[in-house]
Design an enzyme around this catalytic site. Structure first.
Site, PDB file in Angstrom:
ATOM      1  N   HIS A   1      61.828  38.422  37.842  1.00  0.00           N
ATOM      2  CA  HIS A   1      61.251  37.344  37.048  1.00  0.00           C
ATOM      3  C   HIS A   1      61.427  35.989  37.718  1.00  0.00           C
ATOM      4  CE1 HIS A   1      62.395  40.058  33.421  1.00  0.00           C
ATOM      5  NE2 HIS A   1      61.263  40.452  33.966  1.00  0.00           N
TER       6      HIS A   1
ATOM      7  N   LYS B   1      69.076  29.439  38.401  1.00  0.00           N
ATOM      8  CA  LYS B   1      69.869  30.239  37.460  1.00  0.00           C
ATOM      9  C   LYS B   1      71.294  30.398  37.964  1.00  0.00           C
ATOM     10  CE  LYS B   1      65.955  33.088  35.979  1.00  0.00           C
ATOM     11  NZ  LYS B   1      65.410  34.460  35.902  1.00  0.00           N
TER      12      LYS B   1
ATOM     13  N   TYR C   1      73.166  33.915  31.524  1.00  0.00           N
ATOM     14  CA  TYR C   1      72.754  33.044  32.616  1.00  0.00           C
ATOM     15  C   TYR C   1      72.259  31.720  32.092  1.00  0.00           C
ATOM     16  CZ  TYR C   1      68.172  35.183  31.629  1.00  0.00           C
ATOM     17  OH  TYR C   1      67.040  35.654  31.023  1.00  0.00           O
TER      18      TYR C   1
ATOM     19  N   ASP D   1      57.425  44.461  32.993  1.00  0.00           N
ATOM     20  CA  ASP D   1      57.957  44.684  34.340  1.00  0.00           C
ATOM     21  C   ASP D   1      57.264  45.858  35.031  1.00  0.00           C
ATOM     22  OD1 ASP D   1      59.625  42.550  33.969  1.00  0.00           O
ATOM     23  OD2 ASP D   1      61.415  43.749  33.580  1.00  0.00           O
TER      24      ASP D   1
END
Length: 185
Positions: A65, A75, A135, A172
């Site tokens: 992603h 991130k 995250y 996905d």
């Protein structure tokens, strides 16, 4: 006193960080994010959102992603329970490492984290049941900029440490290959 150890990975900007744990008979304390200490380790980021995912079983893959500009995200990924194989793929077309990936095992036991700058796609495979991944991101979620790349793109060639077919979301499973993506970077 240092509050963390850091190790740059082979792709520019990726850094593995391990915050120190200060333990006694009660348990431990750890500074999992401290702006000045992380900046000294090369991580310069202003985080605006925290995310948490729970994967119920081993073999879940989430990713790859990213968010395209102007909503691109850096991130800081860590595991609070379980373990993952965490991967970042360079998706900056002008980069000398475009299309290359780096991976590291993150776990609650190792207490390590991975910083992923803007311009990378991110994904992970769970290595244990009931794995929690948290995250921090530098831009809020933007559905209009949300993108994905196939986890098994043969041109990238990620060596996922799985012994069975992964469990994927429909998004996905339908993600395009990197060569068919305009990442915006």
């Amino acid at each position: 006193m240092s509050v963390l150890d850091s190790r740059p990975l082979e792709l520019d900007g990726l850094v593995e960080l391990t915050p120190h744990r200060f333990a006694d008979e009660r348990g431990f304390f750890s500074e999992v994010w401290r702006e000045d200490a992380f900046a000294a380790a090369g991580v310069h980021a202003h985080f605006v959102q925290d995310n948490l995912s729970l994967s119920k079983r081993k073999g879940v893959i989430r990713g790859l992603h990213y968010q395209s500009p102007p909503a691109a995200q850096a991130k800081l990924v860590r595991v609070s329970r379980g373990a993952i194989f965490d991967v970042a793929v360079d998706i900056r077309p002008g980069s000398a490492t475009y299309g290359r990936w780096a991976g590291v095992i993150l776990s609650a036991e190792k207490w390590n984290q991975l910083f992923i700058p803007e311009g990378f796609a991110h994904g992970f495979a769970t290595l244990e049941d009931d794995t929690e991944v948290s995250y921090k991101v530098t831009a809020p979620y933007s559905p209009d900029h949300d993108r994905a790349i196939r986890f098994d793109d043969p041109d990238i060639g990620i060596d996922w440490p799985l012994d069975a077919e992964p469990l994927l979301s429909p998004k996905d499973a339908a993600a395009p290959l990197l060569r068919d993506s305009n990442t915006g970077f």
